[in-house]
Design a protein around this motif. Sequence first.
Motif: not given
Length: 223
Positions: A175-176, A70, A73
């Motif tokens: 996100r993956n 996270r 990202r």
Amino acid sequence: MSRKLNIILALACGLILANLYYAQPLISDISASLGLDAAAGGLIVTLAQLGYVSGILLIVPLGDKLENSRLIRLLIFGVSLALLLVGAASAKALALPGFFLLGLFTSVVQLIIPYGVGLADEDKRGRAIGLIASGAILGIVLSRPVAGFLAGWLSWRACFLMPGGLLIILGLYFRNLPIKEAPPSAQPYGAILSSMVRIISADRKLRRRIGSIALGLSLSLLP
């Protein structure tokens, strides 16, 4: 970690780290466009490098407190926004802080490398770090010729707007990213920062290597 993810992380490192060097061959074009004199033009590269160092000291330690995928990202989106700010800036009041933010968020590379290595099986970690580090080096090597090509074909702004758009797509893809299971550090953020000083003071080999790097950088600046 699959080989596909390993390659994507390597490409991400190259694409992100290249952003620190696009401006170097374009300082005169950027300065003329923003109305900067020669002295202020030198701040473009300086602010980006200062931002990068600040990110390593202040943002990278957050990797011990926050979930890494996270955080990576979010920082990639930060890089993309800084690139778009620089590319769209019409005045130095926006462009110069943009270069600092660009360097600050580019420090995410120092999170991607250990993240990728941590996902790899123990017997494949050497190959994983080699591939990711190769991507980072390739980004540095290709950044200047790519910047010259884009500036000659379009304008210097394209060197920042186009990577900014690509990184938005990359951030959405990330996100993956798999979550690396690791308990966050119980130490407060300030304690994590101060621990770096203790590590340096306790490790003679580390101090020697830091001294060697500092000496090499100092010699490289001599006329």
